[in-house]
Design an enzyme around this catalytic site. Structure first.
Site, PDB file in Angstrom:
ATOM      1  N   LYS A  76       9.067 -12.037  -7.204  1.00 22.53           N
ATOM      2  CA  LYS A  76       9.561 -11.822  -5.844  1.00 22.53           C
ATOM      3  C   LYS A  76       9.422 -13.120  -5.050  1.00 22.53           C
ATOM      4  CE  LYS A  76       8.699  -8.456  -2.078  1.00 22.53           C
ATOM      5  NZ  LYS A  76       7.930  -7.241  -1.728  1.00 22.53           N
ATOM      6  N   SER A 151      10.616  -3.322  -0.148  1.00 24.16           N
ATOM      7  CA  SER A 151      11.197  -4.634   0.043  1.00 24.16           C
ATOM      8  C   SER A 151      11.495  -5.380  -1.261  1.00 24.16           C
ATOM      9  CB  SER A 151      10.268  -5.487   0.910  1.00 24.16           C
ATOM     10  OG  SER A 151       9.036  -5.704   0.258  1.00 24.16           O
ATOM     11  N   SER A 175       6.571  -1.071  -1.287  1.00 25.16           N
ATOM     12  CA  SER A 175       7.631  -1.992  -1.701  1.00 25.16           C
ATOM     13  C   SER A 175       7.796  -2.219  -3.192  1.00 25.16           C
ATOM     14  CB  SER A 175       7.440  -3.350  -1.026  1.00 25.16           C
ATOM     15  OG  SER A 175       7.913  -3.261   0.290  1.00 25.16           O
TER      16      SER A 175
HETATM   17  N1  GLN Z   1       8.857  -0.298   4.018  1.00 26.20           N
HETATM   18  C1  GLN Z   1       7.536  -0.697   4.390  1.00 26.20           C
HETATM   19  C2  GLN Z   1       7.603  -1.671   5.546  1.00 26.20           C
HETATM   20  O1  GLN Z   1       8.683  -1.982   5.969  1.00 26.20           O
HETATM   21  C3  GLN Z   1       6.795  -1.252   3.222  1.00 26.20           C
HETATM   22  C4  GLN Z   1       7.028  -2.676   2.961  1.00 26.20           C
HETATM   23  C5  GLN Z   1       6.167  -3.249   1.894  1.00 26.20           C
HETATM   24  O2  GLN Z   1       5.501  -2.541   1.141  1.00 26.20           O
HETATM   25  N2  GLN Z   1       6.147  -4.562   1.856  1.00 26.20           N
HETATM   26  O3  GLN Z   1       6.619  -2.114   6.044  1.00 26.20           O
END
Ligand code: GLN
Length: 488
Positions: A76, A151, A175
């Site tokens: 990532k 994400s 994410s």
């Molecule tokens: N969707 C969650 C957020 O927007 C989780 C994001 C993540 O785990 N990085 O914070």
């Protein structure tokens, strides 16, 4: 499904394919399909072929290969890679090239993992659809009109679309698990502290964890074993007691599966049906199903969004136009320079969270929001402790729905935040959890089931998942997933 990492490793060892041929096949796939999937934001073909040449040399010399040696994979874009631009898919970090490697990448490099490139993500990992990325979102390999999730959407799109054998993502509030669920993959969020965060660009440090996105439970276990461990560079790291892979096929001696009713509130009926089916499968396999209630779950979403934004507002304070990446052009004085750099460099979702985070930490509101959220974090942890006194593993949906159509997540922020309801409780409590495919909806989009275990019980967690995977193989996993499809 059997292990793609194992299958490719065997092909290399038996000299049926060279690592260079394997790497080239993946790079050709990226050339062909990335225009549609947008999984990669940076391809590192030259470096990949260099590593492949070293692996081929070892094979020719008859040297033994470690499990991940020569296997093409991705990271990532928030995992630091020395000499390779790392941007968190944000304009503010464009042009930033780290001078050190994240610990996880150091560990994988020792095994000659073949890095194909850096994958797409929501800007600074803030989002649930990958669409806040400054490079645009990643498409779902099952239906390119839908998102890959977020994400870590790029990693899931790459693995689901056969453009990498596995990916590393990060999970602050879901994410890894949510994109794995949307793309029919296995995504593991390890216990907080099992994997080093050194070199992971911070979003919310008390919640962030790195983990694998894979095609099978076996693969997830192999990658977890390779990246877990205590690291002196991360003071919160503990490591993991012993490798999971050699114990994976052992059936947990007794298995009480907790079904917590609060996880099923507002869940799409098609998702619920697939999960109920999985519960029946476990019963058939001899598990005891225990219906439970955990009222503290209802605090999880507000607690997460208060704490994550508070930590983000502090972590992202370092992007001032002086030390990293983007720097505004025209300004009068230092204050205007910082203000312009941050206003132009951060996208709207990141700015919203910095503002929210600064607000909940400000003198007048600290007690009412931040402190209260910290106290309620304790209540969520306690809720899990009480639940694990009555069961070994919790089974729940990963997401209340299947992959969103493109554009859905940008319409209503609060509604999008609410879709994280099933994933965030685990991060608040620091627990390990994974998502594993358990069916499809009527549109043919995958449904993910979430399994949650107590702290540092990755072995039990992965064994429980493996039990299901072996039982369901062939029914859940589609054959064509193994072949390379074209999306154009
Ligand atoms: N969707 C969650 C957020 O927007 C989780 C994001 C993540 O785990 N990085 O914070």
């Amino acid at each position: 499904m059997s292990s793609i990492i194992g299958t490719l490793g065997a092909l290399l060892r038996e000299k049926k394919v060279s690592c260079k041929e394997l790497t080239k096949a993946y790079l050709d796939g990226i050339d062909r399909d990335n225009g549609v999937l947008n999984a990669y934001v940076r391809v590192t073909g030259e470096q990949a072929l260099k590593t492949a040449a070293e692996v081929d040399r070892k094979i020719a010399a008859g040297e033994a290969l470690s499990p991940l040696e020569g296997i093409p994979m991705t990271l990532k874009d928030n995992i630091s890679t020395r000499g390779i631009e790392t941007t968190c898919c944000s304009k503010i970090l464009q042009g930033y090239t780290p001078i050190y490697d994240a610990t996880v990448w150091q560990m994988l490099q020792k095994q000659n993992a073949v890095l194909l490139g850096k994958t797409n993500m929501d800007e600074f990992a803030m989002g649930s659809s990958c669409e806040t990325s400054c490079y645009g979102g990643a498409a779902n390999p099952f239906d390119t009109g839908h998102v890959a999730g977020g994400s870590s959407g790029g990693g899931a799109s790459a693995v689901g679309g056969n453009l990498a054998a596995y990916a590393l993502g990060s999970d602050t509030g879901g994410s890894i698990r949510q994109p794995a669920s949307f793309c029919g993959l296995v995504g593991l969020k390890p216990t907080y502290g099992a994997v080093s965060r050194f070199g992971l660009i911070a979003y919310a440090s008390s919640l962030d964890q790195i983990g694998p996105i894979c095609k099978s439970v076996e693969d997830a276990a192999v990658v977890f074993d390779a990246i877990s461990g205590q690291d002196p560079m991360d003071s919160t790291s503990v490591g993991h007691k012993d490798p999971v892979s050699p114990q994976l096929a052992q059936k947990p001696e007794q298995l009480a599966i907790g079904v917590v009713k609060e996880y099923f509130k507002g869940v799409d009926p098609q998702v619920e049906a697939a999960i109920q089916n999985a519960i029946r499968t476990y019963e058939k396999l001899g598990a005891k199903v225990v219906p439970l209630s955990m009222p503290a779950i209802s605090y999880a979403l507000p607690v997460y969004y208060i704490l994550a934004c508070a930590e983000a507002s502090s972590n992202l304070g370092r992007y001032d136009g002086i030390r990293y990446g983007y720097h505004a052009d025209h300004y009068n004085g230092i204050h205007e320079m910082i203000c312009k750099t941050r206003s132009e460099g951060f996208g709207p979702e990141v700015q919203r969270r910095i503002l929210l985070g600064s607000y909940v930490l400000s003198a007048g509101y600290y007690d009412a929001y931040y402190k209260k959220a910290q106290n309620l974090r304790g209540a969520v942890k306690k809720g899990f402790d009480e639940t694990f006194a009555q069961c070994d593993v919790i089974l729940a949906p990963t997401v209340p729905m299947t992959a969103f159509p493109k554009g859905f997540a940008g319409q209503d922020q609060v509604q999008t935040y609410q879709t994280d309801i099933c994933t965030v409780p685990v991060n608040i409590a620091g627990l390990p959890a994974l998502s594993i495919p358990c069916g499809y909806d009527q549109k043919g989009l995958p449904v993910g089931m979430q399994l949650i275990a107590n702290r540092f019980e990755e072995t039990k967690l992965l064994q429980t998942a493996y039990l299901f995977e072996r039982e369901m193989a062939g029914e859940i996993y589609r054959k064509e997933e193994w072949g390379c499809r074209t999306y154009a």
